[in-house]
Design a protein around this motif. Structure first.
Motif, PDB file in Angstrom:
ATOM      1  N   ILE A   4       0.826  -1.221   0.000  1.00 25.30           N
ATOM      2  CA  ILE A   4       0.000   0.000   0.000  1.00 25.30           C
ATOM      3  C   ILE A   4       0.854   1.263   0.000  1.00 25.30           C
ATOM      4  O   ILE A   4       0.508   2.256  -0.641  1.00 25.30           O
ATOM      5  CB  ILE A   4      -0.990  -0.001   1.192  1.00 25.30           C
ATOM      6  N   THR A   5       1.995   1.244   0.698  1.00 26.91           N
ATOM      7  CA  THR A   5       2.818   2.454   0.758  1.00 26.91           C
ATOM      8  C   THR A   5       3.215   2.911  -0.645  1.00 26.91           C
ATOM      9  O   THR A   5       3.187   4.100  -0.954  1.00 26.91           O
ATOM     10  CB  THR A   5       4.080   2.217   1.619  1.00 26.91           C
ATOM     11  N   ASP A  14      -4.030  -2.203  16.555  1.00 28.38           N
ATOM     12  CA  ASP A  14      -2.756  -1.806  17.167  1.00 28.38           C
ATOM     13  C   ASP A  14      -2.954  -1.368  18.615  1.00 28.38           C
ATOM     14  O   ASP A  14      -4.024  -0.881  18.988  1.00 28.38           O
ATOM     15  CB  ASP A  14      -2.138  -0.623  16.401  1.00 28.38           C
ATOM     16  N   ASP A  52       7.035  10.694  11.397  1.00 30.73           N
ATOM     17  CA  ASP A  52       6.782   9.271  11.657  1.00 30.73           C
ATOM     18  C   ASP A  52       5.296   9.081  11.393  1.00 30.73           C
ATOM     19  O   ASP A  52       4.455   9.539  12.156  1.00 30.73           O
ATOM     20  CB  ASP A  52       7.159   8.981  13.119  1.00 30.73           C
ATOM     21  N   THR A  53       4.981   8.426  10.281  1.00 31.82           N
ATOM     22  CA  THR A  53       3.591   8.400   9.801  1.00 31.82           C
ATOM     23  C   THR A  53       2.957   7.054  10.070  1.00 31.82           C
ATOM     24  O   THR A  53       3.443   6.023   9.619  1.00 31.82           O
ATOM     25  CB  THR A  53       3.559   8.671   8.285  1.00 31.82           C
ATOM     26  N   TRP A  54       1.853   7.064  10.778  1.00 33.91           N
ATOM     27  CA  TRP A  54       1.129   5.814  11.055  1.00 33.91           C
ATOM     28  C   TRP A  54      -0.087   5.711  10.154  1.00 33.91           C
ATOM     29  O   TRP A  54      -0.885   6.651  10.046  1.00 33.91           O
ATOM     30  CB  TRP A  54       0.671   5.750  12.512  1.00 33.91           C
ATOM     31  N   TRP A  55      -0.230   4.566   9.522  1.00 33.93           N
ATOM     32  CA  TRP A  55      -1.424   4.261   8.742  1.00 33.93           C
ATOM     33  C   TRP A  55      -1.382   2.797   8.373  1.00 33.93           C
ATOM     34  O   TRP A  55      -0.470   2.070   8.784  1.00 33.93           O
ATOM     35  CB  TRP A  55      -1.569   5.169   7.530  1.00 33.93           C
ATOM     36  N   GLN A  56      -2.371   2.320   7.627  1.00 35.28           N
ATOM     37  CA  GLN A  56      -2.498   0.898   7.295  1.00 35.28           C
ATOM     38  C   GLN A  56      -3.063   0.729   5.890  1.00 35.28           C
ATOM     39  O   GLN A  56      -3.649   1.671   5.339  1.00 35.28           O
ATOM     40  CB  GLN A  56      -3.501   0.232   8.250  1.00 35.28           C
ATOM     41  N   THR A  57      -2.932  -0.482   5.367  1.00 36.78           N
ATOM     42  CA  THR A  57      -3.549  -0.789   4.076  1.00 36.78           C
ATOM     43  C   THR A  57      -5.019  -0.357   4.110  1.00 36.78           C
ATOM     44  O   THR A  57      -5.534   0.232   3.159  1.00 36.78           O
ATOM     45  CB  THR A  57      -3.466  -2.310   3.806  1.00 36.78           C
ATOM     46  N   GLU A  58      -5.668  -0.624   5.240  1.00 36.62           N
ATOM     47  CA  GLU A  58      -7.096  -0.340   5.369  1.00 36.62           C
ATOM     48  C   GLU A  58      -7.395   1.147   5.482  1.00 36.62           C
ATOM     49  O   GLU A  58      -8.493   1.585   5.154  1.00 36.62           O
ATOM     50  CB  GLU A  58      -7.663  -1.048   6.610  1.00 36.62           C
ATOM     51  N   VAL A 100       2.731   4.369  18.864  1.00 35.61           N
ATOM     52  CA  VAL A 100       2.158   3.087  18.474  1.00 35.61           C
ATOM     53  C   VAL A 100       3.085   1.988  18.980  1.00 35.61           C
ATOM     54  O   VAL A 100       4.297   2.048  18.776  1.00 35.61           O
ATOM     55  CB  VAL A 100       1.996   3.015  16.945  1.00 35.61           C
ATOM     56  N   VAL A 139       7.620   4.981   7.843  1.00 39.40           N
ATOM     57  CA  VAL A 139       6.328   4.297   7.907  1.00 39.40           C
ATOM     58  C   VAL A 139       6.528   2.796   8.001  1.00 39.40           C
ATOM     59  O   VAL A 139       7.494   2.264   7.475  1.00 39.40           O
ATOM     60  CB  VAL A 139       5.471   4.590   6.660  1.00 39.40           C
ATOM     61  N   GLY A 140       5.601   2.128   8.668  1.00 41.41           N
ATOM     62  CA  GLY A 140       5.569   0.672   8.606  1.00 41.41           C
ATOM     63  C   GLY A 140       5.704  -0.022   9.940  1.00 41.41           C
ATOM     64  O   GLY A 140       5.158  -1.100  10.131  1.00 41.41           O
ATOM     65  N   GLU A 141       6.436   0.583  10.850  1.00 42.25           N
ATOM     66  CA  GLU A 141       6.677  -0.009  12.163  1.00 42.25           C
ATOM     67  C   GLU A 141       6.977   1.143  13.121  1.00 42.25           C
ATOM     68  O   GLU A 141       7.312   2.231  12.685  1.00 42.25           O
ATOM     69  CB  GLU A 141       7.934  -0.883  12.122  1.00 42.25           C
ATOM     70  N   PRO A 142       6.914   0.870  14.415  1.00 44.31           N
ATOM     71  CA  PRO A 142       7.343   1.920  15.347  1.00 44.31           C
ATOM     72  C   PRO A 142       8.837   2.180  15.159  1.00 44.31           C
ATOM     73  O   PRO A 142       9.590   1.275  14.825  1.00 44.31           O
ATOM     74  CB  PRO A 142       7.092   1.293  16.724  1.00 44.31           C
ATOM     75  N   ARG A 198       1.036  -4.445  17.064  1.00 44.05           N
ATOM     76  CA  ARG A 198      -0.236  -5.160  17.010  1.00 44.05           C
ATOM     77  C   ARG A 198      -0.630  -5.629  18.409  1.00 44.05           C
ATOM     78  O   ARG A 198       0.233  -6.028  19.193  1.00 44.05           O
ATOM     79  CB  ARG A 198      -0.102  -6.377  16.087  1.00 44.05           C
TER      80      ARG A 198
HETATM   81  C1  6R9 Z   1       1.395   1.601   5.743  1.00 47.32           C
HETATM   82  C2  6R9 Z   1       1.561   0.197   6.229  1.00 47.32           C
HETATM   83  C3  6R9 Z   1      -0.007  -1.564   8.947  1.00 47.32           C
HETATM   84  C4  6R9 Z   1       0.604  -1.787  10.332  1.00 47.32           C
HETATM   85  C5  6R9 Z   1      -0.039  -0.948  11.403  1.00 47.32           C
HETATM   86  C6  6R9 Z   1       1.075  -0.854  12.439  1.00 47.32           C
HETATM   87  C7  6R9 Z   1       2.318  -0.767  11.588  1.00 47.32           C
HETATM   88  C8  6R9 Z   1       2.593   1.355  10.216  1.00 47.32           C
HETATM   89  C9  6R9 Z   1       3.544   2.674  11.667  1.00 47.32           C
HETATM   90  C10 6R9 Z   1       3.277   1.436  12.288  1.00 47.32           C
HETATM   91  C11 6R9 Z   1       4.153   2.227  14.273  1.00 47.32           C
HETATM   92  C12 6R9 Z   1       4.172   3.706  12.449  1.00 47.32           C
HETATM   93  N1  6R9 Z   1       2.702   0.634  11.360  1.00 47.32           N
HETATM   94  N2  6R9 Z   1       3.108   2.572  10.381  1.00 47.32           N
HETATM   95  N3  6R9 Z   1       3.575   1.214  13.592  1.00 47.32           N
HETATM   96  N4  6R9 Z   1       4.445   3.423  13.746  1.00 47.32           N
HETATM   97  N5  6R9 Z   1       4.504   4.902  11.921  1.00 47.32           N
HETATM   98  O1  6R9 Z   1       2.592  -0.152   6.767  1.00 47.32           O
HETATM   99  O2  6R9 Z   1       0.473  -0.619   6.037  1.00 47.32           O
HETATM  100  O3  6R9 Z   1       1.332  -2.971   5.650  1.00 47.32           O
HETATM  101  O4  6R9 Z   1      -1.092  -2.496   6.220  1.00 47.32           O
HETATM  102  O5  6R9 Z   1       0.715  -2.277   7.954  1.00 47.32           O
HETATM  103  O6  6R9 Z   1       1.972  -1.375  10.332  1.00 47.32           O
HETATM  104  O7  6R9 Z   1       1.120  -2.027  13.204  1.00 47.32           O
HETATM  105  O8  6R9 Z   1      -1.207  -1.553  11.898  1.00 47.32           O
HETATM  106  P1  6R9 Z   1       0.334  -2.163   6.401  1.00 47.32           P
END
Ligand code: 6R9
Length: 659
Positions: free
Chosen positions: A316-317, A512, A417-423, A524, A392-395, A527
């Protein structure tokens, strides 16, 4: 020991000292208006017209948000638009034909530039070819390509004719491809003969062929010749050569299909480390508006920039922040093929230098690797073009955050530090780099218009300093509309746990765990499933990992529980160290235990510390804790096909055996 939410004590959340954004950045920022949070709140949901206004609509929308049937929200209803028109055509009309749209950095040092005009030609020709193959509006086209320009071209060609694409990450197996094509009833596939990773050529077409054998329906397949002479390019029944098709439709143009704002733009199967993949449905209007708005407000992307997100478009990123967001804004987006350490560990910095990249967006897993390799690699290059860095992707814990800012951003660039998800489709939590203070270790507050709340198991907001479940209280334009063929699953996965439908209260649950501070900054923790129960206390594995990675010399850590049945759960920590750092010398092991104890409490002290050169990662770069847990417990490893580095598993098992 545990707080009232049972997540372990609040002191476990580390944040560094706040940093104000540099004035030179603020002066030029796309968004520097500190009232923007208030403005969005006062005017919600109409505030989202600001995002929609970044797009060109064939027909204006009538309603910003229709919420008659939650959680199935509809955004910008009545509006019509085409995503490819927005990402390509309109920039030509604005006199930017010769502006670079895509800069591609190939595996073997090849560089290719597609101007907006070149992109227009390629997208039109391939759209015409897809039509001739029989693709109609709403047919799902599966794309199974590595990071080559044909990937974004094909996505935009699909968007042009209103055919939703389903991109399957090129490194996934034939089985994974077949499962996704079957679930989406997809009868069209675009793949390639093969591709390079590190030094080797991989045969992609044979994987695609195996997937086709598993399917019960016929599949029209287009094959890109990526490897030339290196792999024989033999086409069978129902197979076409991409370049021949382009040739056949040379100069063809295809009118962009005007799509309803709520029509599906694409389907993306989640990267899930466990369980069946879920087909997340994103629509045209809300998604595109949201990714364009966040590219502008958070990533500060400007049309004249060279912008680079080093993710793979197969996740998604890459969809949101390599293809749709940046191209909607008319910028130059860089994509690269290969890995950060080949031919050498300065590959990324060489690309930043050569292209004078302004904004760079990557993942913590990559940053921890850079830190492990050492600062000499970024130091080899001129990185002074960089203005903003993102992750993005993990803490990301404070130490790698600070390393990134110091050694890549010259101590000057703001880091988001950007938090988001595929959803969620687009960024929901981050600082606004032209407005907010940065706090290393915390992602930031919910963006304007985003109602982020950290709640306890009863859905009550936790007090500042406490941890709980990360939820979102109001809908947002980029949100997934449903799961493909699974409205019920969509409702139960994301909405059931914290909504009160009888009171008309709907709340999205991210899955999360997070902590929130008195300025609404969210840290964050990972999970919620990644929690271990030690003597009745639920400890966040992320919090312990963060305490470990803050130890000098440690690059990465993964923490799991080992339960022996009779005795209490033991904490197992897998740790990799920075380059040149011998884990067995000095007192790293002791420092790890001490830091976990002092930041969280004696209960969080690892019982076993296993040093390993690498941690097992999924192909999207996430640490595979399930596997590490199985190793610690001596259990069956289960399905390991999602692993990027399977060879490390044996090494870790051997280490544990020796110990
Ligand atoms: C965009 C992406 C989503 C899961 C999400 C969370 C982790 C993403 C984060 C983060 C801490 C951040 N996550 N960004 N945790 N800080 N800035 O990665 O989508 O592959 O769906 O994963 O990734 O756990 O719930 P996706």
């Amino acid at each position: 020991m545990a707080n009232r939410n049972g997540w372990g004590r609040s002191r476990s959340v580390p944040t560094g000292s706040p940093r104000t954004p540099p004035e030179t950045f603020v002066e030029q920022a796309n968004l520097a208006d500190s009232d923007v949070y208030q403005t969005f709140d006062d005017d919600w949901p109409d505030c989202w017209h600001r995002a929609a206004d970044l797009l060109s609509w064939d027909r204006p929308y009538e309603t910003v948000l229709e919420d008659a049937d939650p959680p199935f929200y509809r955004w910008f209803t009545g509006g019509r638009l085409n995503a490819a028109y927005n990402c390509v055509d309109r920039h030509l009309e604005e006199g930017r034909k010769t502006h670079a749209a895509i800069r591609w950095e190939g595996k073997h040092g090849e560089c290719e530039t597609y101007t907006y005009r070149d992109l227009y030609v390629a997208v039109n020709e391939f759209a015409a070819a897809l039509r001739q193959l029989g693709v109609e509006e709403d047919d799902v086209v599966t794309i199974y390509l590595p990071m080559i320009p044909e990937l974004p071209i094909a996505m935009l060609a699909c968007a042009r004719i209103g055919a939703p694409h389903s991109v399957v990450f090129a490194g996934l197996s034939a089985d994974a491809l077949a499962t996704r094509m079957d679930a989406a009833d997809s009868e069209y596939l675009l793949t390639c003969d093969g591709y390079y990773r590190r030094g080797d050529a991989f045969n992609q077409k044979s994987k695609a062929g195996n997937a086709r054998l598993e399917l019960e329906h016929d599949v029209e397949t287009v094959v890109v010749d990526r490897l030339g002479e290196e792999l024989p390019h033999v086409l069978g029944d129902r197979e076409w050569d991409y370049h021949e098709l382009r040739e056949e439709f040379s100069g063809a143009t295809v009118e962009p299909v005007s799509r309803d704002a709520e029509d599906m733009l694409f389907l993306m199967y989640t990267s899930g480390t466990t369980g069946e993949p879920k087909g997340v449905v994103h629509t045209t209007g809300g998604y595109l508006a949201h990714v364009a708005w966040t590219s502008r407000a958070v990533l500060d992307v400007k049309a004249e920039d060279t912008y680079w997100c080093s993710a793979d478009i197969g996740w998604i990123t890459g969809h949101s922040y390599i293809v749709y967001g940046p191209l909607a804004l008319g910028t130059t987006t860089v994509m690269y093929e290969g890995t950060p350490d080949y031919p050498d560990r300065d590959r990324l910095w060489e690309i930043v230098d050569r292209n004078a990249v302004d904004v760079f967006y990557t993942a913590p897993t990559a940053i921890r690797a850079f830190m492990k390799w050492g600062e000499e690699y970024p130091e080899r290059h001129d990185l002074s073009s960089l203005r903003l860095l993102g992750t993005v992707g993990e803490p990301i814990s404070p130490r790698p955050w600070s390393w990134y800012r110091e050694h890549v951003g010259d101590g000057e660039c703001p880091v988001v530090d950007t938090w988001w998800q595929t959803e969620t489709g687009a960024i929901l939590i981050s600082t606004l780099p032209g407005v907010d203070e940065m706090k290393p270790g915390a992602a930031g507050p919910g963006l304007p218009g985003i109602d982020v709340q950290v709640v306890d198991e009863h859905g009550e907001e936790v007090d500042p300093g406490q941890t709980g479940y990360l939820t979102v209280g109001r809908p947002w334009p980029g949100m997934a509309r449903t799961l493909y063929g699974g409205d019920d699953q969509f409702r139960s996965e994301y909405w059931e746990r914290f909504s009160e439908p009888d009171d008309g209260e709907w709340r999205y649950f991210s899955g999360d765990a997070a902590a929130i501070d008195d300025e609404d900054y969210v840290t964050v923790l990972g999970r919620v499933d990644d929690v271990i129960n030690v003597s009745g206390s639920r400890l966040s594995t992320m919090a312990i990992e963060s305490a470990i990675t803050d130890v000098e010399g440690v690059a990465e850590a993964a923490v799991v529980g080992r339960s022996s049945g009779t005795t209490a759960t033991e904490i197992y920590a897998y740790v990799s160290t920075e380059g040149g750092f011998d884990p067995e010398s000095g007192d790293v092991r002791e420092a790890i235990v001490d830091n976990a104890e002092s930041t969280i409490g004696p209960i969080a002290a690892p019982d076993t510390v296993v040093f390993t050169p690498e941690l097992p990662k999924t192909r999207s770069g996430k640490i595979m804790r399930r596997l590490l847990e199985a190793i610690a417990n001596g259990d069956d490893l289960g399905d390991t096909s999602a692993l990027r580095n399977p060879e490390i598993v044996g090494e870790i098992q051997a280490t544990i055996g020796d110990g």
